[in-house]
Design a protein around this motif. Structure first.
Motif, PDB file in Angstrom:
ATOM      1  N   UNK A 263     -81.039 -34.861 -23.817  1.00  0.00           N
ATOM      2  CA  UNK A 263     -79.713 -34.730 -24.083  1.00  0.00           C
ATOM      3  C   UNK A 263     -78.994 -35.930 -23.825  1.00  0.00           C
ATOM      4  N   UNK A 264     -79.590 -36.825 -22.724  1.00  0.00           N
ATOM      5  CA  UNK A 264     -78.945 -38.002 -22.381  1.00  0.00           C
ATOM      6  C   UNK A 264     -79.508 -39.090 -23.368  1.00  0.00           C
ATOM      7  N   UNK A 265     -80.581 -39.029 -23.891  1.00  0.00           N
ATOM      8  CA  UNK A 265     -80.900 -39.894 -25.129  1.00  0.00           C
ATOM      9  C   UNK A 265     -79.816 -39.701 -26.209  1.00  0.00           C
ATOM     10  N   UNK A 266     -79.788 -38.356 -26.509  1.00  0.00           N
ATOM     11  CA  UNK A 266     -78.998 -37.920 -27.711  1.00  0.00           C
ATOM     12  C   UNK A 266     -77.495 -38.450 -27.623  1.00  0.00           C
ATOM     13  N   UNK A 267     -76.909 -38.422 -26.063  1.00  0.00           N
ATOM     14  CA  UNK A 267     -75.716 -38.882 -25.989  1.00  0.00           C
ATOM     15  C   UNK A 267     -75.472 -40.410 -26.112  1.00  0.00           C
ATOM     16  N   UNK A 268     -76.357 -40.986 -25.695  1.00  0.00           N
ATOM     17  CA  UNK A 268     -76.450 -42.643 -25.984  1.00  0.00           C
ATOM     18  C   UNK A 268     -76.521 -42.991 -27.265  1.00  0.00           C
TER      19      UNK A 268
ATOM     20  N   UNK B  56     -75.574 -30.111 -26.216  1.00  0.00           N
ATOM     21  CA  UNK B  56     -75.578 -31.762 -26.736  1.00  0.00           C
ATOM     22  C   UNK B  56     -74.187 -31.901 -27.409  1.00  0.00           C
ATOM     23  N   UNK B  57     -73.501 -31.054 -28.077  1.00  0.00           N
ATOM     24  CA  UNK B  57     -72.054 -31.379 -28.340  1.00  0.00           C
ATOM     25  C   UNK B  57     -70.982 -31.599 -27.058  1.00  0.00           C
ATOM     26  N   UNK B  58     -71.270 -30.517 -26.052  1.00  0.00           N
ATOM     27  CA  UNK B  58     -70.361 -31.024 -24.909  1.00  0.00           C
ATOM     28  C   UNK B  58     -70.452 -32.344 -24.474  1.00  0.00           C
ATOM     29  N   UNK B  59     -71.628 -32.678 -24.365  1.00  0.00           N
ATOM     30  CA  UNK B  59     -72.187 -34.262 -23.656  1.00  0.00           C
ATOM     31  C   UNK B  59     -71.187 -35.330 -24.596  1.00  0.00           C
ATOM     32  N   UNK B  60     -71.820 -34.863 -26.008  1.00  0.00           N
ATOM     33  CA  UNK B  60     -71.135 -35.908 -26.889  1.00  0.00           C
ATOM     34  C   UNK B  60     -69.625 -35.927 -26.888  1.00  0.00           C
ATOM     35  N   UNK B  61     -68.741 -34.731 -26.701  1.00  0.00           N
ATOM     36  CA  UNK B  61     -67.409 -34.615 -26.683  1.00  0.00           C
ATOM     37  C   UNK B  61     -66.897 -35.291 -25.227  1.00  0.00           C
ATOM     38  N   UNK B  62     -67.344 -34.904 -24.443  1.00  0.00           N
ATOM     39  CA  UNK B  62     -66.694 -34.947 -23.014  1.00  0.00           C
ATOM     40  C   UNK B  62     -67.401 -35.910 -21.864  1.00  0.00           C
ATOM     41  N   UNK B  63     -68.816 -36.494 -22.365  1.00  0.00           N
ATOM     42  CA  UNK B  63     -69.412 -37.188 -21.549  1.00  0.00           C
ATOM     43  C   UNK B  63     -70.539 -36.805 -20.871  1.00  0.00           C
ATOM     44  N   UNK B  64     -71.305 -37.640 -20.307  1.00  0.00           N
ATOM     45  CA  UNK B  64     -72.430 -37.341 -19.515  1.00  0.00           C
ATOM     46  C   UNK B  64     -71.863 -36.912 -17.984  1.00  0.00           C
ATOM     47  N   UNK B  65     -72.544 -35.801 -17.303  1.00  0.00           N
ATOM     48  CA  UNK B  65     -72.544 -35.652 -15.875  1.00  0.00           C
ATOM     49  C   UNK B  65     -72.910 -36.853 -15.322  1.00  0.00           C
ATOM     50  N   UNK B  66     -72.254 -37.072 -14.151  1.00  0.00           N
ATOM     51  CA  UNK B  66     -72.950 -38.303 -13.139  1.00  0.00           C
ATOM     52  C   UNK B  66     -73.728 -37.812 -12.391  1.00  0.00           C
ATOM     53  N   UNK B  67     -75.051 -37.475 -13.041  1.00  0.00           N
ATOM     54  CA  UNK B  67     -75.963 -36.825 -12.198  1.00  0.00           C
ATOM     55  C   UNK B  67     -77.223 -38.150 -12.343  1.00  0.00           C
TER      56      UNK B  67
END
Length: 158
Positions: free
Chosen positions: A9-14, A39-50
């Motif tokens: 999901x991190x790669x998808x976000x980028x 995946x959609x939540x990450x795209x819309x709201x951003x990555x968690x800072x993990x």
């Protein structure tokens, strides 16, 4: 673009953010279809800072869980992660080895469980909820939510 079986999901976000920027720069409107809610939540709201695990930590965790996974000892693996510091591991779906490994990687990388990190989706909605004072005044509530959305989101998602 080639995607390995380890596409995350991190790669998808980028990738999705890069594609979105490219499409917008060309005067077009990007359209996102399908995908999981995560995946959609990450795209819309951003990555968690993990923290991302180093290769050493990822290897250590894989080695630590390998025998348990190979032999189907899910409950023992969950207990190992709970003892390492993530009591919420007990609530993972049975045999979700990816999330169990990721939890242990986060603990070993940060000395904190995954739940210690803020998730942008959750914080965005908390901010929206706390900004809406009078829930009986629908027009006022909608205006406040729209104001918060425009301040917080990178793009105008419809």
């Amino acid at each position: 673009m080639y995607y390995s079986s380890d596409y995350s999901v991190g790669q998808f976000y980028d990738d999705a953010r890069q594609a979105t920027r490219c499409i917008l720069d060309n005067g077009r409107v990007p359209i996102v279809t399908s995908g999981t809610g995560l995946y959609l939540r990450w795209l819309i709201y951003g990555k968690p800072d993990v923290p991302k695990a180093s290769k050493e930590i990822a290897s250590e965790v894989s080695f630590e869980l390998a025998d348990l996974e190979r032999n189907g000892h899910w409950d023992a693996a969950v207990q190992l992660v709970i003892k390492a510091g993530d009591p919420k591991a007990q609530f993972l779906a049975a045999n979700d080895w990816y999330r169990l490994r990721r939890s242990l990687e986060i603990i070993k990388s940060s000395r904190s469980p995954p739940s210690a990190f803020e998730v942008p989706y959750d914080s965005f909605h908390k901010e929206c909820d706390s900004s809406v004072v009078d829930t009986n005044d629908i027009s006022s509530s909608a205006d406040v939510v729209e104001e918060v959305k425009s301040k917080e989101l990178d793009y105008d998602f419809i």
